[in-house]
Design an enzyme around this catalytic site. Structure first.
Site, PDB file in Angstrom:
ATOM      1  N   HIS A 301       0.830  -1.210   0.000  1.00 48.93           N
ATOM      2  CA  HIS A 301       0.000   0.000   0.000  1.00 48.93           C
ATOM      3  C   HIS A 301       0.861   1.256   0.000  1.00 48.93           C
ATOM      4  CE1 HIS A 301      -3.237   2.692   0.416  1.00 48.93           C
ATOM      5  NE2 HIS A 301      -3.578   2.506   1.671  1.00 48.93           N
ATOM      6  N   HIS A 347      -1.790  -0.058 -11.935  1.00 48.64           N
ATOM      7  CA  HIS A 347      -2.644   0.291 -10.799  1.00 48.64           C
ATOM      8  C   HIS A 347      -3.792  -0.704 -10.738  1.00 48.64           C
ATOM      9  CE1 HIS A 347      -5.474   2.586  -8.260  1.00 48.64           C
ATOM     10  NE2 HIS A 347      -4.390   3.146  -7.774  1.00 48.64           N
ATOM     11  N   ARG A 356      -2.400  11.965 -10.662  1.00 51.03           N
ATOM     12  CA  ARG A 356      -1.503  12.399  -9.584  1.00 51.03           C
ATOM     13  C   ARG A 356      -0.048  12.365 -10.062  1.00 51.03           C
ATOM     14  NH1 ARG A 356      -3.190   8.259  -5.034  1.00 51.03           N
ATOM     15  NH2 ARG A 356      -2.847   6.927  -6.857  1.00 51.03           N
ATOM     16  N   ASP A 402       3.231   6.822  -7.459  1.00 48.70           N
ATOM     17  CA  ASP A 402       4.483   6.464  -6.790  1.00 48.70           C
ATOM     18  C   ASP A 402       5.697   6.540  -7.709  1.00 48.70           C
ATOM     19  OD1 ASP A 402       3.269   5.760  -4.236  1.00 48.70           O
ATOM     20  OD2 ASP A 402       2.379   4.089  -5.319  1.00 48.70           O
ATOM     21  N   ARG A 428      -3.323  11.404   3.947  1.00 49.54           N
ATOM     22  CA  ARG A 428      -4.495  10.532   3.870  1.00 49.54           C
ATOM     23  C   ARG A 428      -5.526  10.850   4.956  1.00 49.54           C
ATOM     24  NH1 ARG A 428      -5.473   6.168   0.602  1.00 49.54           N
ATOM     25  NH2 ARG A 428      -4.429   7.619  -0.811  1.00 49.54           N
ATOM     26  N   ARG A 448     -20.258  -5.834   8.731  1.00 49.09           N
ATOM     27  CA  ARG A 448     -20.194  -7.269   9.058  1.00 49.09           C
ATOM     28  C   ARG A 448     -20.576  -8.114   7.846  1.00 49.09           C
ATOM     29  NH1 ARG A 448     -19.416 -11.933   9.956  1.00 49.09           N
ATOM     30  NH2 ARG A 448     -19.543 -13.004  11.967  1.00 49.09           N
TER      31      ARG A 448
END
Length: 466
Positions: A301, A347, A356, A402, A428, A448
């Site tokens: 991540h 990605h 970005r 990145d 973030r 749940r």
């Protein structure tokens, strides 16, 4: 109203719902974010309630066996208000693309990059803020920034071999002592007030994060020197770079851009989903966000930009700094043929160049066009996608965020790669905490989902096919 209608036409139908919401409340000129939320939330609660009453049984999608074994990729299972990731367009913050945010969000005096405070306002309200509203937010965060003494003591006593992300997560968890929500919940507050206390905690945490992050940096890399004091006249990013001991105005501009574009990326990524999941248990803001940071610390991540820099450095070491396109192609093919990937390319969702990446490239072209590492990144951008297309394995051969961010940080002297994910974490917070406020405002229940064993799934499939 006429101006907003014209803007809706300019930005297109995909943004129109966001702009209609803004138009509906255009008269709300308050600079107090909580006051504006108090007006927005009842209307949105009513809208969602009506929508669920009318369409609650509507089928949204199908779930396949591959989705269950494949990390739930493509499975529609979350409501996340602040941003939407389109495979072909990239991220949209409340309907606005990154170029639109760069153009429309307020900027610091003399600056060219958007202020992250403005993006937070947009994520929370769906409205483009005024300069006065952004200034109010900067000052409000400055007022809330001081760290309690036990957190300072804790940070000062961490061993230097403890990873910066471990320190960040631990410090955020320790800030839980300051939680307004936790105290009020223990006293039996009405659930209709949950969002107000979560809002206060989110504002406090965002205000304190630069201080925590800067203290970690100074302790590890600047011999424990003081981070100094918050200046209420400066914006959030400027105070952060000052505390980090970086005074170059261009670096502050880079940080404004960095903190803006890394803030949010749909609700299904690990950090956003973790915050949403833990928050659904009514864990307070600090516990929810600390959990998100533990997810962000994972190599799949938040560590990708480090892997890019390591790969670029190794590339330069093996083939030299001034490499021909032909040699670069050979190196890339050798990387792929050895079973490895080219870091920074591809990605999980996107099927185009990450916007970005594009805005960081524009920043580099303007401020550091002759930097050798940037020139290498630009050269790779020209070559790698074609090779990946030729190889035929990649669904997305284009660069992601990145592929560029680490190179920019290195240029301005921040060479401590282990720290980069901390910057990612500070950014973030803007997205996942904006959503956390809305999750409590809309009364989202405990998450749940139903799990199945492999044997159970096989029996289910057999029953369907038999």
């Amino acid at each position: 109203m006429a101006l907003l209608t014209a803007a809706a036409r300019l930005l297109g139908a995909k943004n129109s719902s966001c702009l209609v919401l803004a138009a509906r409340h255009a008269s709300a000129s308050s600079t107090n974010l909580k006051d504006i939320l108090s007006n927005l939330i009842p209307k949105e609660q009513a809208r969602v309630k009506t929508f669920r009453q009318q369409h609650g049984k509507t089928v949204v999608g199908q779930i396949t066996v591959d989705m269950m074994y494949g990390g739930m990729r493509g499975m529609k299972g979350l409501v996340y208000e602040t941003s939407v990731l389109d495979p072909d367009e990239g991220i949209r913050f409340r309907g606005y693309s990154i170029p639109e945010c760069q153009k429309l969000l307020p900027k610091a005096k003399g600056g060219e990059e958007p202020l992250p405070e403005g993006l937070f306002w947009l994520l929370v309200t769906g409205q483009m803020p005024t300069e006065e509203q952004v200034s109010w937010l900067s000052q409000e965060w400055a007022k809330r920034a001081a760290l309690p003494s036990h957190v300072v003591t804790m940070l000062d006593n961490f061993p230097t071999n403890l990873h910066p992300m471990s320190q960040l997560s631990a410090a955020i968890t320790a800030l839980n002592s300051e939680s307004n929500f936790a105290r009020a919940y223990a006293e039996g507050i009405n659930r209709t007030k949950y969002w107000e206390l979560i809002y206060e905690d989110c504002m406090d945490l965002i205000a304190k994060l630069p201080c925590v992050a800067a203290k970690i940096y100074r302790n590890l890399y600047r011999e424990g020197s003081s981070i100094g004091a918050i200046d209420s006249k400066l914006d959030w990013s400027h105070n952060f770079t000052n505390m980090l001991c970086y005074t170059e105005p261009q670096f502050t501009e880079l940080m404004r851009l960095y903190l803006t574009i890394h803030s949010d990326h749909d609700g299904g990524n690990v950090s956003a989903h973790t915050s949403h999941l833990v928050g659904s248990a009514l864990s307070d803001t600090y516990l929810s966000f600390a959990a998100a940071m533990n997810g962000l610390a994972g190599p799949l991540h938040g560590l990708a930009n480090q892997e890019v820099l390591v790969w670029l450095t190794q590339l330069q070491k093996e083939v030299g700094k001034d490499v021909s396109d032909e040699k670069l192609r050979d190196y890339i093919w050798n990387t792929l043929n050895s079973g490895r990937v080219v870091p920074g390319y591809g990605h999980a969702v996107l099927r185009k160049t990450d916007p970005r990446y594009s805005c960081q490239r524009e920043f580099a072209l303007k401020h550091l066009p002759k930097d050798p590492m940037f020139k290498l990144v630009a050269q790779l951008y020209k070559i790698v996608p074609n090779i990946l297309l030729e190889q035929g394995k990649a669904k997305n051969p284009w660069p992601n965020v990145d592929a560029h961010s680490g190179v920019l940080l290195q240029y301005y002297g921040m060479t401590e790669m282990n720290y980069y994910t901390v910057l990612f974490g500070v950014s973030r917070a803007l997205g996942v905490l904006a959503q956390l406020i809305w999750s409590r405002a809309l009364g989202f229940p405990l998450e749940r989902p139903k799990s199945m064993s492999t044997d159970g799934l096989m029996k289910f499939v057999d029953s369907k096919s038999g």
